[in-house]
Write an enzyme that holds these catalytic residues in place. Structure first.
Site, mmCIF file in Angstrom:
data_model
loop_
_atom_site.group_PDB
_atom_site.id
_atom_site.type_symbol
_atom_site.label_atom_id
_atom_site.label_comp_id
_atom_site.label_asym_id
_atom_site.label_seq_id
_atom_site.Cartn_x
_atom_site.Cartn_y
_atom_site.Cartn_z
ATOM 1 N N LYS A 11 -1.335 -1.677 15.828
ATOM 2 C CA LYS A 11 -2.182 -0.476 15.778
ATOM 3 C C LYS A 11 -1.706 0.443 14.671
ATOM 4 C CE LYS A 11 0.950 2.642 17.261
ATOM 5 N NZ LYS A 11 1.484 3.772 16.566
ATOM 6 N N PRO A 103 5.765 -5.641 12.116
ATOM 7 C CA PRO A 103 7.140 -5.210 11.832
ATOM 8 C C PRO A 103 7.806 -4.579 13.054
ATOM 9 C CG PRO A 103 5.546 -3.786 10.715
ATOM 10 C CD PRO A 103 4.777 -4.937 11.280
ATOM 11 N N GLY A 107 6.551 1.501 13.664
ATOM 12 C CA GLY A 107 5.505 2.476 13.973
ATOM 13 C C GLY A 107 4.145 1.827 14.141
ATOM 14 N N ASP A 145 1.144 2.928 24.259
ATOM 15 C CA ASP A 145 0.225 2.221 23.358
ATOM 16 C C ASP A 145 -0.352 0.940 23.968
ATOM 17 O OD1 ASP A 145 0.844 4.073 21.346
ATOM 18 O OD2 ASP A 145 2.506 2.846 20.599
HETATM 19 P P1 ATP Z 1 5.806 2.350 18.425
HETATM 20 O O1 ATP Z 1 4.873 2.286 17.269
HETATM 21 O O2 ATP Z 1 5.170 1.993 19.745
HETATM 22 O O3 ATP Z 1 6.618 3.599 18.488
HETATM 23 P P2 ATP Z 1 7.478 0.545 16.989
HETATM 24 O O4 ATP Z 1 6.456 -0.353 16.376
HETATM 25 O O5 ATP Z 1 8.078 1.590 16.104
HETATM 26 O O6 ATP Z 1 6.880 1.194 18.272
HETATM 27 P P3 ATP Z 1 8.637 -1.746 18.244
HETATM 28 O O7 ATP Z 1 8.479 -2.808 17.211
HETATM 29 O O8 ATP Z 1 7.673 -1.765 19.370
HETATM 30 O O9 ATP Z 1 8.658 -0.307 17.570
HETATM 31 O O10 ATP Z 1 10.141 -1.879 18.774
HETATM 32 C C1 ATP Z 1 10.923 -0.819 19.212
HETATM 33 C C2 ATP Z 1 12.129 -1.380 19.963
HETATM 34 O O11 ATP Z 1 11.677 -1.991 21.160
HETATM 35 C C3 ATP Z 1 12.865 -2.465 19.196
HETATM 36 O O12 ATP Z 1 13.945 -1.930 18.506
HETATM 37 C C4 ATP Z 1 13.311 -3.454 20.271
HETATM 38 O O13 ATP Z 1 14.658 -3.289 20.594
HETATM 39 C C5 ATP Z 1 12.478 -3.098 21.516
HETATM 40 N N1 ATP Z 1 11.598 -4.216 21.950
HETATM 41 C C6 ATP Z 1 11.465 -4.669 23.200
HETATM 42 N N2 ATP Z 1 10.585 -5.682 23.270
HETATM 43 C C7 ATP Z 1 10.132 -5.887 22.022
HETATM 44 C C8 ATP Z 1 9.205 -6.791 21.455
HETATM 45 N N3 ATP Z 1 8.576 -7.719 22.177
HETATM 46 N N4 ATP Z 1 8.961 -6.687 20.131
HETATM 47 C C9 ATP Z 1 9.593 -5.733 19.381
HETATM 48 N N5 ATP Z 1 10.501 -4.872 19.865
HETATM 49 C C10 ATP Z 1 10.776 -4.932 21.191
#
Ligand code: ATP
Length: 305
Positions: A11, A103, A107, A145
């Site tokens: 997203k 990634p 985010g 989300d």
């Molecule tokens: P958001 O945009 O929802 O704030 P993000 O994209 O910045 O999230 P994610 O990739 O969802 O961050 O990952 C954040 C943390 O969640 C990672 O550092 C990891 O330790 C943990 N995590 C748990 N399950 C998963 C998964 N299936 N994929 C990625 N990260 C995961």
């Protein structure tokens, strides 16, 4: 033993309004989500002993980032499968295999995407037959989300992001994503937001009318002007070099440029394929850029396939 494969998009937030921190520690959000063509895949293969296992694979360059995705009960896909087990009383377990393209800590809600995909894949592999709306209720318990990643398309997010409502939207948009070398913790960015706003009156967040009008009209130029993100200052404070990445995309003629959610992925709106290629080319030599991806949105939410 039956199995099911689900593709789930990342997203982006076309706008991200962040309000004053609530008593429960969350911030109220007013956002417009768009699901984009960058997909993780989750395969669930049922097992008889009730155990849930997970493995994570990636074709990405950023292998080190994938290494921080937990391969145990902390993985959001495992939490989703456990929640579905509790809700339905099913005695089966599952081996979950995640193929990561979104990634990590970028985010773009990669972990939440895998949770949404796991719900759909396990529901199919176990034959538990929960409706889409029952799955959405479970999704809201897993993270802000997750309901949107089941839904896909474009949607307004309220509450802490988990309350989604439809938005009138037209058109398909060309995006360029600049992935950073290292992820940013969402919690750290919100903590920096609070620090920067200490003592200030943070207004209740709203979705800008100009953004909704641009989506209704399918007007990419107006959408580019209306993109906004209240977490920009906080993310740039933690990662000042992101300012250079944003400037390079703007100089290359992007219709709009913002950070995706809490960053550090930067997103750029282009007018067509050629424009998107030009922006991607300019970004590919940027020091802060680990990878550049051209994408389209909106796309469907988590689906079997
Ligand atoms: P958001 O945009 O929802 O704030 P993000 O994209 O910045 O999230 P994610 O990739 O969802 O961050 O990952 C954040 C943390 O969640 C990672 O550092 C990891 O330790 C943990 N995590 C748990 N399950 C998963 C998964 N299936 N994929 C990625 N990260 C995961």
């Amino acid at each position: 033993m039956s199995s099911a494969n689900v593709r789930v998009p990342a997203k982006i937030n076309l706008c991200l309004g962040v309000g004053p921190v609530r008593d429960d520690g969350y911030h109220p959000l007013a956002t417009v989500y768009q699901a984009v063509d960058l997909h993780d895949e989750v395969r669930a293969t049922s097992r008889d002993d009730g155990e849930i296992t997970v493995t994570v694979h990636s074709d990405l360059d950023a292998k080190s980032e994938v290494a921080i995705v937990p391969e145990d009960a902390d993985n959001l896909a495992v939490k989703a499968a456990r929640l579905l087990q509790e809700r339905t009383g099913v005695t089966l377990g599952a081996d979950l295999a995640i193929r990561k393209v979104i990634p990590v800590a970028g985010g773009m809600a990669g972990g939440s995407a895998d949770a949404a995909a796991s719900l759909v894949a396990c529901n199919e592999a176990w034959g538990t037959g929960l409706s889409r709306s029952s799955l959405e209720q479970l999704a809201a318990r897993l993270g802000s989300d997750v309901p949107f990643l089941l839904h896909g398309g474009n949607a307004i997010g309220g509450g802490r992001g988990e309350t989604i409502s439809p938005v009138l939207a037209r058109g398909s948009y060309h995006w360029v994503f600049a992935m950073a070398h290292e992820g940013l913790s969402t919690a750290a960015v919100y903590a920096e937001f609070d620090r920067l706003n200490e003592g200030a009156t943070v207004p209740e967040p709203v979705v800008p009318d100009a953004l909704l009008a641009a989506l209704r009209a399918g007007d990419a130029e107006a959408l580019g002007d209306a993109l906004s993100n209240d977490l920009t200052e906080a993310a740039l404070s933690l990662r000042p070099e992101l300012e250079d990445t944003l400037s390079i995309g703007i100089e290359a003629g992007a219709l709009g440029a913002i950070l995706s959610g809490s960053g550090p992925t930067a997103l750029f709106l282009a007018s067509d394929d050629q424009h998107s290629l030009d922006i991607a080319f300019a970004l590919s030599s940027a020091a802060g850029c680990a990878d550049v991806v051209q994408s389209r949105g909106p796309v469907h939410g988590a689906r079997l396939g």
